[in-house]
Design an enzyme around this catalytic site. Structure first.
Site, PDB file in Angstrom:
ATOM      1  N   ASN A   8       0.873  -1.179   0.000  1.00 21.67           N
ATOM      2  CA  ASN A   8       0.000   0.000   0.000  1.00 21.67           C
ATOM      3  C   ASN A   8       0.909   1.227   0.000  1.00 21.67           C
ATOM      4  OD1 ASN A   8      -1.768   2.072   0.505  1.00 21.67           O
ATOM      5  ND2 ASN A   8      -2.365   1.379   2.553  1.00 21.67           N
ATOM      6  N   LYS A  10       0.064   4.231  -0.224  1.00 16.34           N
ATOM      7  CA  LYS A  10      -0.582   5.414   0.360  1.00 16.34           C
ATOM      8  C   LYS A  10      -0.385   6.619  -0.580  1.00 16.34           C
ATOM      9  CE  LYS A  10      -0.126   3.242   4.815  1.00 16.34           C
ATOM     10  NZ  LYS A  10       0.012   3.345   6.260  1.00 16.34           N
ATOM     11  N   HIS A  91      -9.449   1.471   5.174  1.00 20.16           N
ATOM     12  CA  HIS A  91      -8.166   1.618   5.873  1.00 20.16           C
ATOM     13  C   HIS A  91      -8.359   2.585   7.042  1.00 20.16           C
ATOM     14  CE1 HIS A  91      -4.023   2.634   6.719  1.00 20.16           C
ATOM     15  NE2 HIS A  91      -3.674   1.549   6.054  1.00 20.16           N
ATOM     16  N   GLU A  93      -6.672   4.944   8.045  1.00 20.36           N
ATOM     17  CA  GLU A  93      -6.401   6.343   7.689  1.00 20.36           C
ATOM     18  C   GLU A  93      -7.617   6.981   7.029  1.00 20.36           C
ATOM     19  OE1 GLU A  93      -2.737   5.557   5.636  1.00 20.36           O
ATOM     20  OE2 GLU A  93      -1.795   5.073   7.553  1.00 20.36           O
ATOM     21  N   GLU A 158      -5.157  -4.614  10.781  1.00 21.30           N
ATOM     22  CA  GLU A 158      -4.111  -3.610  10.960  1.00 21.30           C
ATOM     23  C   GLU A 158      -4.364  -2.842  12.257  1.00 21.30           C
ATOM     24  OE1 GLU A 158      -2.164  -2.469   6.999  1.00 21.30           O
ATOM     25  OE2 GLU A 158      -3.895  -1.168   7.234  1.00 21.30           O
ATOM     26  N   GLY A 164       3.007   2.407  10.813  1.00 19.43           N
ATOM     27  CA  GLY A 164       4.022   3.450  10.673  1.00 19.43           C
ATOM     28  C   GLY A 164       4.796   3.750  11.948  1.00 19.43           C
ATOM     29  N   SER A 203       3.649  -2.068  10.303  1.00 20.47           N
ATOM     30  CA  SER A 203       5.102  -2.167  10.521  1.00 20.47           C
ATOM     31  C   SER A 203       5.690  -3.519  10.124  1.00 20.47           C
ATOM     32  CB  SER A 203       5.445  -1.845  11.978  1.00 20.47           C
ATOM     33  OG  SER A 203       5.133  -0.485  12.256  1.00 20.47           O
TER      34      SER A 203
HETATM   35  P1  13P Z   1       3.271   0.482   7.603  1.00 25.82           P
HETATM   36  O1  13P Z   1       3.736  -0.813   7.000  1.00 25.82           O
HETATM   37  O2  13P Z   1       3.988   1.674   7.095  1.00 25.82           O
HETATM   38  O3  13P Z   1       3.204   0.382   9.105  1.00 25.82           O
HETATM   39  O4  13P Z   1       1.750   0.699   7.111  1.00 25.82           O
HETATM   40  C1  13P Z   1       0.843  -0.346   7.246  1.00 25.82           C
HETATM   41  C2  13P Z   1      -0.385   0.012   6.517  1.00 25.82           C
HETATM   42  O5  13P Z   1      -1.127   0.891   6.902  1.00 25.82           O
HETATM   43  C3  13P Z   1      -0.680  -0.733   5.268  1.00 25.82           C
HETATM   44  O6  13P Z   1      -1.964  -0.494   4.829  1.00 25.82           O
END
Ligand code: 13P
Length: 243
Positions: A8, A10, A91, A93, A158, A164, A203
């Site tokens: 992803n 983003k 997601h 976010e 997640e 992150g 992560s």
């Molecule tokens: P990270 O791997 O950067 O922690 O992000 C995970 C994520 O949100 C994947 O959708």
């Protein structure tokens, strides 16, 4: 069943990066399925660069309607035309930044399925919810209300606090949550629920991928930051168990 390793990106990535990234992932011999979910602007370019490779493309969101007066939105059918086969929905976010509720997520997920694509529906608890001992209840609630009737697709667990941050739950906690998600899927969907992939995200890095991907009911990974480098995403795919 082969695991699914999904990147992803983003809100990252430029047109100039596509050719090099595609070349790197095409050159790899893989024993897991690979999926790249770049921003909308790069899907079409990636589709051309990955044509015939077996590496799948996805998007990170869509609107619940197939077309219409929805300024700034993109439908599942449009993303399919650009080359996407998967769409990430709900997601954390988007749930946080855009106020996406379980009901909104369910509507978008139904639209993805109606367009003939595979949804990846994200669930996960906040740190406060985990500390309060509510993680499983929260995730069960999200599943109960985010999946439309007749759901078939992928689930991504997640934990919000692991995204992150470089932190991950313990192996016991990941295994327990994946078992709870499997139980909820079977309860809701019967036989279909037994076969759906449940990804872990938060992560995931080359250094921790092997232990996370070996856990029971973990069917792959949804990778954020580490997916921006082809070599890191490939190292994670290499760490997936053969099966
Ligand atoms: P990270 O791997 O950067 O922690 O992000 C995970 C994520 O949100 C994947 O959708």
């Amino acid at each position: 069943m082969r695991q699914l390793i999904a990147g992803n990106w983003k809100m990252n990535g430029k047109l100039a990066e596509v050719a090099g990234y595609a070349q790197a992932v095409r050159a790899a011999t893989l024993h897991a399925d690979l999926l790249i979910c770049p921003p909308f602007t790069l899907i079409d370019r990636f589709a051309a660069a990955l044509a015939g490779s077996g590496i799948a493309l996805g998007a990170q969101d869509c609107h619940a309607n197939p077309h219409g007066a929805h300024t700034g939105d993109t439908s599942a059918a449009m993303l399919a035309e650009a080359g996407a086969r998967y769409i990430i929905i709900g997601h954390s976010e988007r749930r946080l930044d855009h106020g996406e509720t379980n009901a909104i997520v369910a509507g978008k997920t139904a639209a993805v399925i109606a367009a003939g694509l595979t949804p990846i529906v994200c669930v996960g608890e906040t740190e406060a919810q985990r500390d309060a001992g509510e993680a499983e209840t929260v995730v069960r609630q999200q599943l109960a209300h985010s999946l439309p009737e007749g759901f078939a697709g992928v689930i991504a667990y997640e934990p919000v606090w692991a995204i992150g941050t470089g932190r991950t739950p313990t192996e016991e906690d990941v295994a327990a949550m994946h078992a709870a998600i499997r139980a909820a899927l079977v309860e809701k969907l019967g036989e279909t629920g037994k076969g759906l992939l449940i990804l872990y995200g938060g992560s995931v890095k080359p250094g921790n991928a092997a232990s996370l991907l070996a856990l029971p009911e973990v069917g792959g990974a949804l990778v954020g930051g580490a997916s921006l480098k082809a070599e890191d995403l490939l190292a994670i795919a290499e760490a997936a168990p053969r099966g």
